[in-house]
Design a protein around this motif. Sequence first.
Motif, PDB file in Angstrom:
ATOM      1  N   ASN A   8       0.815  -1.215   0.000  1.00  0.00           N
ATOM      2  CA  ASN A   8       0.000   0.000   0.000  1.00  0.00           C
ATOM      3  C   ASN A   8       0.847   1.264   0.000  1.00  0.00           C
ATOM      4  OD1 ASN A   8      -2.594  -0.902  -0.267  1.00  0.00           O
ATOM      5  ND2 ASN A   8      -3.058  -0.874   1.900  1.00  0.00           N
ATOM      6  N   ALA A   9       1.841   1.340   0.874  1.00  0.00           N
ATOM      7  CA  ALA A   9       2.678   2.548   0.963  1.00  0.00           C
ATOM      8  C   ALA A   9       3.447   2.778  -0.334  1.00  0.00           C
ATOM      9  CB  ALA A   9       3.638   2.443   2.139  1.00  0.00           C
ATOM     10  N   GLU A  10       3.979   1.723  -0.924  1.00  0.00           N
ATOM     11  CA  GLU A  10       4.731   1.856  -2.173  1.00  0.00           C
ATOM     12  C   GLU A  10       3.834   2.313  -3.322  1.00  0.00           C
ATOM     13  OE1 GLU A  10       4.905  -0.769  -0.188  1.00  0.00           O
ATOM     14  OE2 GLU A  10       7.006  -1.067   0.333  1.00  0.00           O
ATOM     15  N   MET A  11       2.618   1.760  -3.387  1.00  0.00           N
ATOM     16  CA  MET A  11       1.705   2.160  -4.453  1.00  0.00           C
ATOM     17  C   MET A  11       1.245   3.605  -4.266  1.00  0.00           C
ATOM     18  SD  MET A  11       1.756  -0.365  -6.459  1.00  0.00           S
ATOM     19  CE  MET A  11       0.526   0.167  -7.619  1.00  0.00           C
ATOM     20  N   THR A  12       0.994   4.003  -3.029  1.00  0.00           N
ATOM     21  CA  THR A  12       0.611   5.390  -2.751  1.00  0.00           C
ATOM     22  C   THR A  12       1.728   6.325  -3.182  1.00  0.00           C
ATOM     23  OG1 THR A  12      -0.806   4.732  -0.924  1.00  0.00           O
ATOM     24  CG2 THR A  12      -0.052   7.020  -0.945  1.00  0.00           C
ATOM     25  N   ASP A  13       2.951   6.038  -2.805  1.00  0.00           N
ATOM     26  CA  ASP A  13       4.094   6.869  -3.201  1.00  0.00           C
ATOM     27  C   ASP A  13       4.215   6.945  -4.717  1.00  0.00           C
ATOM     28  OD1 ASP A  13       4.706   7.322  -0.546  1.00  0.00           O
ATOM     29  OD2 ASP A  13       6.300   5.803  -0.482  1.00  0.00           O
TER      30      ASP A  13
END
Length: 58
Positions: A8-13
């Motif tokens: 999730n964090a990587e996709m958001t970034d």
Amino acid sequence: MPILPGMNAEMTDFWQQQSALPHTIHDLPGDHFSCLNARHIDIVLKALNLQQEEIQHG
């Protein structure tokens, strides 16, 4: 549900880097492919409407 668990964090970034404009990320039911199934469409439409209102009144 993320495309790959724990990302999730990587996709958001990633998506934040793709746009110069502010945006809102919504968690939707289903996966990458099933989130647009008929049983989820009301939730998707609501998310898009909220996003559209934020842009219009933002």
